[in-house]
Design a protein around this motif. Sequence first.
Motif, short mmCIF file in Angstrom:
data_model
loop_
_atom_site.label_atom_id
_atom_site.label_comp_id
_atom_site.label_asym_id
_atom_site.label_seq_id
_atom_site.Cartn_x
_atom_site.Cartn_y
_atom_site.Cartn_z
N ALA A 1 75.20 -33.06 17.91
CA ALA A 1 76.21 -32.36 17.10
C ALA A 1 75.58 -31.74 15.86
O ALA A 1 76.02 -30.70 15.37
CB ALA A 1 77.32 -33.33 16.70
N ALA A 2 74.51 -32.37 15.35
CA ALA A 2 73.85 -31.87 14.15
C ALA A 2 73.14 -30.54 14.39
O ALA A 2 72.85 -29.81 13.45
CB ALA A 2 72.85 -32.90 13.63
N VAL A 3 72.85 -30.20 15.65
CA VAL A 3 72.21 -28.91 15.95
C VAL A 3 73.20 -27.96 16.61
O VAL A 3 72.80 -26.96 17.21
CB VAL A 3 70.96 -29.10 16.83
N GLY A 4 74.49 -28.28 16.54
CA GLY A 4 75.51 -27.36 17.04
C GLY A 4 75.75 -27.46 18.52
O GLY A 4 76.05 -26.46 19.18
N SER A 5 75.62 -28.66 19.10
CA SER A 5 75.87 -28.84 20.52
C SER A 5 76.73 -30.07 20.73
O SER A 5 76.23 -31.17 20.93
CB SER A 5 74.54 -28.99 21.28
N ASP A 6 78.04 -29.87 20.65
CA ASP A 6 78.96 -30.99 20.81
C ASP A 6 79.25 -31.29 22.28
O ASP A 6 79.46 -32.43 22.66
CB ASP A 6 80.27 -30.71 20.08
N ASP A 7 79.29 -30.27 23.11
CA ASP A 7 79.55 -30.48 24.52
C ASP A 7 78.86 -29.39 25.32
O ASP A 7 78.38 -28.40 24.77
CB ASP A 7 81.06 -30.50 24.83
N PHE B 1 66.71 -24.58 15.48
CA PHE B 1 67.47 -25.65 14.85
C PHE B 1 66.71 -26.24 13.66
O PHE B 1 65.49 -26.25 13.61
CB PHE B 1 67.84 -26.76 15.85
N GLU B 2 67.48 -26.72 12.70
CA GLU B 2 66.93 -27.41 11.55
C GLU B 2 67.33 -28.88 11.67
O GLU B 2 68.50 -29.21 11.70
CB GLU B 2 67.48 -26.81 10.25
N LEU B 3 66.32 -29.74 11.74
CA LEU B 3 66.55 -31.15 11.92
C LEU B 3 65.41 -31.91 11.25
O LEU B 3 64.25 -31.49 11.36
CB LEU B 3 66.59 -31.48 13.42
N PRO B 4 65.70 -32.99 10.53
CA PRO B 4 64.60 -33.77 9.96
C PRO B 4 63.59 -34.14 11.05
O PRO B 4 63.97 -34.50 12.17
CB PRO B 4 65.31 -35.01 9.40
N THR B 5 62.32 -34.06 10.72
CA THR B 5 61.27 -34.22 11.71
C THR B 5 61.38 -35.54 12.47
O THR B 5 61.16 -35.59 13.68
CB THR B 5 59.90 -34.14 11.02
N HIS B 6 61.74 -36.60 11.78
CA HIS B 6 61.79 -37.91 12.43
C HIS B 6 62.96 -38.06 13.39
O HIS B 6 63.04 -39.04 14.13
CB HIS B 6 61.85 -39.03 11.38
N ARG B 7 63.86 -37.05 13.43
CA ARG B 7 65.02 -37.14 14.33
C ARG B 7 64.79 -36.43 15.66
O ARG B 7 65.69 -36.43 16.51
CB ARG B 7 66.25 -36.51 13.65
N ILE B 8 63.63 -35.82 15.87
CA ILE B 8 63.42 -35.02 17.07
C ILE B 8 63.54 -35.86 18.34
O ILE B 8 64.04 -35.40 19.37
CB ILE B 8 62.05 -34.30 17.03
N HIS B 9 63.13 -37.12 18.31
CA HIS B 9 63.22 -37.94 19.52
C HIS B 9 64.66 -38.31 19.85
O HIS B 9 65.00 -38.48 21.02
CB HIS B 9 62.35 -39.19 19.37
N ASP B 10 65.50 -38.43 18.81
CA ASP B 10 66.93 -38.61 19.07
C ASP B 10 67.49 -37.42 19.82
O ASP B 10 68.30 -37.58 20.75
CB ASP B 10 67.69 -38.77 17.75
N LEU B 11 67.04 -36.22 19.43
CA LEU B 11 67.52 -35.01 20.09
C LEU B 11 67.01 -34.93 21.53
O LEU B 11 67.78 -34.63 22.45
CB LEU B 11 67.08 -33.78 19.31
N LEU B 12 65.73 -35.20 21.75
CA LEU B 12 65.18 -35.15 23.10
C LEU B 12 65.87 -36.14 24.02
O LEU B 12 66.11 -35.86 25.20
CB LEU B 12 63.67 -35.43 23.06
N ALA B 13 66.19 -37.31 23.50
CA ALA B 13 66.82 -38.34 24.33
C ALA B 13 68.21 -37.93 24.78
O ALA B 13 68.67 -38.34 25.86
CB ALA B 13 66.89 -39.66 23.57
N ARG B 14 68.90 -37.11 23.97
CA ARG B 14 70.27 -36.72 24.28
C ARG B 14 70.37 -35.34 24.92
O ARG B 14 71.46 -34.92 25.32
CB ARG B 14 71.12 -36.76 23.00
#
Length: 359
Positions: free
Chosen positions: A170-176, A232-245
């Motif tokens: 959701a933080a990168v604009g992808s809710d569904d 997308f703008e995302l804190p660097t340490h959150r990239i793995h959260d994004l890849l996992a989802r």
Amino acid sequence: MGERVVVTIQHPAHVHFFRNAIAELEGRGYDVRVFVREKDVACELLEHYGIAYRRLAGPAGSTRGLLSVQPRYEYEIVRRVRRLEPAVILGIGEPAVAHAGAVADAESVLFTDTEHAAVQNAVSLPLADRVYTPTAFWDEYGPHHRRYPGYHELAYLHPDRFEPDPTVPAAVGSDDGPLVVLRLVSWTAAHDVGRGGVGDLERVIAGLERFGATVRISAEGRLPPALAARRFELPTHRIHDLLARADLFLGESATMAAESALLGTPALYVSGLRAGVLEELERRYRLLRCPREGCGPDESLPPARELPEIREPTLASRRRRPLAERVDATDLVVAVVEDAAGAAGTTPPEPSVPEVVRR
């Protein structure tokens, strides 16, 4: 205070590989010192994880820049290691580790999983006291080279060490709807888009979006105006959260492709660079695919549309196999340090971790 250990960092991925081991070693009483040659967001990550470090050299910026930065960095490493007198010095394919270990009589330990870093490997691995690579690594470096059943990425993405944050998409604009993370490397100008990796990039993205996907781009440099809004703008340490989802990873980064695969996210790795680890993840575990370099929409879109459909339960089932067969790499690093610290000054060192290390 226990034995002193020096850890060298030259890339953001090295922070992830060593960060859990640093915490565990400090918890066991080791005096861990971290030295950095700055690249990208390595220092930012160290600060986020609360790891004290000393910056010894700035970013190289180019191959020519590296030729001037590396000698200064190596001089600083040798000078400080000689003064600190550590029992063990660690790095990932870093020539300064082997050289400093010889000067300071420290046990030099190098890890690597990158065969195509041929020059770096040639001037570092033969000189180290110990070299550790995944069993999938293609090359051989002699009797001091040990292989372990694992991957660098499992030092920080093993389920015992990582739980993804479900709110990140959701933080990168992808809710569904399907989410595709697209990674592009080594940009120098707009006309370099996709060269050596994904071909006809704008048509690939248009095809994914017609399929209903939300495409979000991570790039090392400037994007052309037509694609800039998808960055997308995302804190660097959150990239793995994004890849996992994400529902699909598509890109030119070998590390992010392997990370996605081990997180259970379908991965398409498009590049001319190959590695034993990627081949194993593709052929043995069927967790990623490697289309040919420069492939365009006709080759990349069909598998891109197919892979998310098999994510559950097929990908989850496939992911269980490497997690069962491959070790937590942080456990390996800690065991190697304890063994090397005990063996410092002896010849030849014999590993005390035979359950995970094979010569």
